[in-house]
Motif scaffolding. Structure first.
Motif, PDB file in Angstrom:
ATOM      1  N   MET A  27      15.779 -23.507  -6.549  1.00 19.18           N
ATOM      2  CA  MET A  27      15.000 -23.202  -5.358  1.00 19.18           C
ATOM      3  C   MET A  27      15.618 -22.006  -4.652  1.00 19.18           C
ATOM      4  SD  MET A  27      13.921 -26.869  -3.736  1.00 19.18           S
ATOM      5  CE  MET A  27      15.616 -27.389  -3.434  1.00 19.18           C
ATOM      6  N   GLY A  28      14.785 -21.233  -3.947  1.00 16.81           N
ATOM      7  CA  GLY A  28      15.290 -20.092  -3.223  1.00 16.81           C
ATOM      8  C   GLY A  28      14.344 -19.672  -2.121  1.00 16.81           C
ATOM      9  N   LEU A  29      14.917 -19.079  -1.076  1.00 15.09           N
ATOM     10  CA  LEU A  29      14.137 -18.570   0.039  1.00 15.09           C
ATOM     11  C   LEU A  29      13.931 -17.071  -0.118  1.00 15.09           C
ATOM     12  CD1 LEU A  29      15.748 -20.353   3.132  1.00 15.09           C
ATOM     13  CD2 LEU A  29      13.420 -20.692   2.282  1.00 15.09           C
ATOM     14  N   THR A  30      12.758 -16.599   0.277  1.00 16.23           N
ATOM     15  CA  THR A  30      12.473 -15.175   0.338  1.00 16.23           C
ATOM     16  C   THR A  30      11.712 -14.885   1.623  1.00 16.23           C
ATOM     17  OG1 THR A  30      10.420 -15.479  -0.930  1.00 16.23           O
ATOM     18  CG2 THR A  30      12.393 -14.825  -2.163  1.00 16.23           C
ATOM     19  N   SER A  31      11.940 -13.721   2.198  1.00  7.70           N
ATOM     20  CA  SER A  31      11.121 -13.236   3.304  1.00  7.70           C
ATOM     21  C   SER A  31      10.247 -12.116   2.762  1.00  7.70           C
ATOM     22  CB  SER A  31      11.987 -12.747   4.463  1.00  7.70           C
ATOM     23  OG  SER A  31      12.587 -13.843   5.124  1.00  7.70           O
ATOM     24  N   GLU A  32       8.957 -12.120   3.139  1.00 11.85           N
ATOM     25  CA  GLU A  32       7.987 -11.291   2.435  1.00 11.85           C
ATOM     26  C   GLU A  32       6.999 -10.621   3.384  1.00 11.85           C
ATOM     27  OE1 GLU A  32       6.045 -13.772  -0.441  1.00 11.85           O
ATOM     28  OE2 GLU A  32       7.928 -14.616  -1.200  1.00 11.85           O
ATOM     29  N   LEU A  33       6.581  -9.432   2.968  1.00 10.10           N
ATOM     30  CA  LEU A  33       5.435  -8.731   3.525  1.00 10.10           C
ATOM     31  C   LEU A  33       4.528  -8.378   2.365  1.00 10.10           C
ATOM     32  CD1 LEU A  33       6.963  -6.183   6.086  1.00 10.10           C
ATOM     33  CD2 LEU A  33       5.273  -7.945   6.621  1.00 10.10           C
ATOM     34  N   ARG A  34       3.236  -8.723   2.459  1.00  4.60           N
ATOM     35  CA  ARG A  34       2.296  -8.407   1.386  1.00  4.60           C
ATOM     36  C   ARG A  34       1.002  -7.869   1.980  1.00  4.60           C
ATOM     37  NH1 ARG A  34       3.866 -10.383  -3.497  1.00  4.60           N
ATOM     38  NH2 ARG A  34       5.591 -11.884  -3.417  1.00  4.60           N
ATOM     39  N   TRP A  35       0.390  -6.977   1.210  1.00  3.37           N
ATOM     40  CA  TRP A  35      -0.923  -6.443   1.582  1.00  3.37           C
ATOM     41  C   TRP A  35      -1.823  -6.452   0.356  1.00  3.37           C
ATOM     42  CZ3 TRP A  35       3.727  -4.279   2.929  1.00  3.37           C
ATOM     43  CH2 TRP A  35       4.019  -4.158   4.295  1.00  3.37           C
ATOM     44  N   PHE A  36      -3.119  -6.708   0.580  1.00  3.25           N
ATOM     45  CA  PHE A  36      -4.111  -6.742  -0.496  1.00  3.25           C
ATOM     46  C   PHE A  36      -5.318  -5.893  -0.102  1.00  3.25           C
ATOM     47  CE2 PHE A  36      -1.738 -10.675  -0.937  1.00  3.25           C
ATOM     48  CZ  PHE A  36      -1.585 -10.838  -2.305  1.00  3.25           C
ATOM     49  N   TYR A  37      -5.786  -5.078  -1.066  1.00  6.23           N
ATOM     50  CA  TYR A  37      -6.971  -4.245  -0.843  1.00  6.23           C
ATOM     51  C   TYR A  37      -7.828  -4.220  -2.109  1.00  6.23           C
ATOM     52  CZ  TYR A  37      -4.644  -2.519   3.360  1.00  6.23           C
ATOM     53  OH  TYR A  37      -4.024  -2.437   4.587  1.00  6.23           O
ATOM     54  N   PRO A  38      -9.146  -4.165  -1.957  1.00  6.97           N
ATOM     55  CA  PRO A  38     -10.015  -4.109  -3.134  1.00  6.97           C
ATOM     56  C   PRO A  38      -9.938  -2.753  -3.827  1.00  6.97           C
ATOM     57  CG  PRO A  38     -11.312  -3.926  -1.127  1.00  6.97           C
ATOM     58  CD  PRO A  38      -9.909  -4.220  -0.695  1.00  6.97           C
ATOM     59  N   GLY A  39     -10.247  -2.764  -5.136  1.00  6.49           N
ATOM     60  CA  GLY A  39     -10.255  -1.533  -5.909  1.00  6.49           C
ATOM     61  C   GLY A  39      -8.928  -1.252  -6.583  1.00  6.49           C
ATOM     62  N   ALA A  40      -8.729   0.010  -6.933  1.00 13.02           N
ATOM     63  CA  ALA A  40      -7.502   0.461  -7.588  1.00 13.02           C
ATOM     64  C   ALA A  40      -6.573   1.080  -6.551  1.00 13.02           C
ATOM     65  CB  ALA A  40      -7.828   1.474  -8.668  1.00 13.02           C
ATOM     66  N   PRO A  41      -5.263   1.117  -6.809  1.00 20.67           N
ATOM     67  CA  PRO A  41      -4.347   1.746  -5.855  1.00 20.67           C
ATOM     68  C   PRO A  41      -4.710   3.211  -5.650  1.00 20.67           C
ATOM     69  CG  PRO A  41      -3.131   0.537  -7.542  1.00 20.67           C
ATOM     70  CD  PRO A  41      -4.551   0.598  -7.990  1.00 20.67           C
ATOM     71  N   PRO A  42      -4.773   3.688  -4.410  1.00 19.23           N
ATOM     72  CA  PRO A  42      -5.014   5.117  -4.179  1.00 19.23           C
ATOM     73  C   PRO A  42      -3.975   5.968  -4.898  1.00 19.23           C
ATOM     74  CG  PRO A  42      -5.191   3.877  -2.129  1.00 19.23           C
ATOM     75  CD  PRO A  42      -4.646   2.932  -3.156  1.00 19.23           C
ATOM     76  N   GLU A  43      -4.396   7.108  -5.371  1.00 19.46           N
ATOM     77  CA  GLU A  43      -3.503   7.969  -6.127  1.00 19.46           C
ATOM     78  C   GLU A  43      -2.265   8.350  -5.318  1.00 19.46           C
ATOM     79  OE1 GLU A  43      -1.686   9.968  -9.020  1.00 19.46           O
ATOM     80  OE2 GLU A  43      -3.485   8.743  -9.252  1.00 19.46           O
ATOM     81  N   ALA A  44      -2.437   8.545  -4.012  1.00 19.47           N
ATOM     82  CA  ALA A  44      -1.296   8.931  -3.178  1.00 19.47           C
ATOM     83  C   ALA A  44      -0.238   7.840  -3.153  1.00 19.47           C
ATOM     84  CB  ALA A  44      -1.771   9.246  -1.760  1.00 19.47           C
ATOM     85  N   ILE A  45      -0.657   6.570  -3.135  1.00 20.28           N
ATOM     86  CA  ILE A  45       0.298   5.463  -3.113  1.00 20.28           C
ATOM     87  C   ILE A  45       0.967   5.312  -4.473  1.00 20.28           C
ATOM     88  CG2 ILE A  45       0.533   2.965  -2.843  1.00 20.28           C
ATOM     89  CD1 ILE A  45      -1.579   3.101  -0.685  1.00 20.28           C
ATOM     90  N   ALA A  46       0.174   5.431  -5.547  1.00 17.91           N
ATOM     91  CA  ALA A  46       0.753   5.361  -6.890  1.00 17.91           C
ATOM     92  C   ALA A  46       1.777   6.479  -7.094  1.00 17.91           C
ATOM     93  CB  ALA A  46      -0.351   5.438  -7.938  1.00 17.91           C
ATOM     94  N   HIS A  47       1.461   7.673  -6.591  1.00 15.27           N
ATOM     95  CA  HIS A  47       2.393   8.802  -6.719  1.00 15.27           C
ATOM     96  C   HIS A  47       3.645   8.561  -5.897  1.00 15.27           C
ATOM     97  CE1 HIS A  47       3.720  12.937  -7.268  1.00 15.27           C
ATOM     98  NE2 HIS A  47       3.880  13.028  -5.961  1.00 15.27           N
TER      99      HIS A  47
END
Length: 216
Positions: free
Chosen positions: A1-21
């Motif tokens: 078992m383990g603890l994690t602290s997390e931030l997550r975001w979800f968006y429809p479609g494919a990752p924008p090219e600027a973010i992938a870059h």
């Protein structure tokens, strides 16, 4: 078992090219990343976003949300809902997933193509680590392409691991550094920030467009 602290975001479609870059060449890094491709089966639990149960590579993983820390913001383009989760992994199961589990609609197949980077916090700076997760204290940055059926999505996440009293500092320090180079034309917002159980509800209950969630 383990603890994690997390931030997550979800968006429809494919990752924008600027973010992938940005992920590939501009965020702090140590060498290239080899994406991991796999299918995970998630137990769909409507109206229960604090429990995450999935079948991954012949093992059962259970995550239970321990704390909600509210909205946090880093720079002018990165803000989200910070949560702490506890995970338990069951690796000695002898029974396979029933063949009709998906057909009954209880389990949902999520196809993933995930790339990860790992960081170690040094005071107020971060040090990239190569390869897989290393060390006992650190934070991962992951960019994931997702699909349920023919519905494509993408997700960006930060996940801090280590002793419980280091998690929040590790995540915040990592997010602060990353926000300095993150592409400002695609701000990450609290309305799209939640964990997988809430995202599954958004998609499967027909409310996924724009991923508007609990903060609208």
């Amino acid at each position: 078992m383990g603890l994690t602290s997390e931030l997550r975001w979800f968006y429809p479609g494919a990752p924008p090219e600027a973010i992938a870059h940005w992920f590939k060449t501009q965020c702090p890094q140590q060498g290239p990343v080899n994406p991991e491709t796999r299918d995970d089966l998630y137990l769909f639990t409507p109206d229960c976003d604090y429990l995450n149960i999935k079948w991954r590579q012949d093992r059962l993983e259970i995550k239970w949300r321990q704390s909600e820390w509210g909205e946090v913001q880093f720079g002018d383009c990165l803000s989200g809902n910070l949560e702490t989760w506890q995970k338990c992994v069951c690796e000695e199961l002898t029974a396979a997933m029933p063949e009709d589990a998906e057909a009954k609609g209880t389990w949902v197949r999520v196809r993933k193509r995930r790339s990860q980077r790992f960081y170690q916090v040094q005071d107020t700076t971060i040090e990239p680590m190569g390869g897989d997760r290393q060390g006992s204290i650190g934070c991962s940055l992951e960019l994931t392409q997702l699909a349920i059926g023919h519905q494509p999505w993408w997700s960006l996440a930060l996940e801090a691991y280590g002793p419980p009293d280091t998690l929040i500092h590790t995540l915040k320090a990592t997010a602060t550094v990353l926000s300095a180079s993150y592409p400002r034309e695609f701000p990450l917002t609290p309305a799209a920030s939640f964990a997988y159980p809430h995202w599954l509800q958004q998609v499967l209950q027909g409310n996924g467009e724009g991923c508007r969630g609990r903060n609208d």
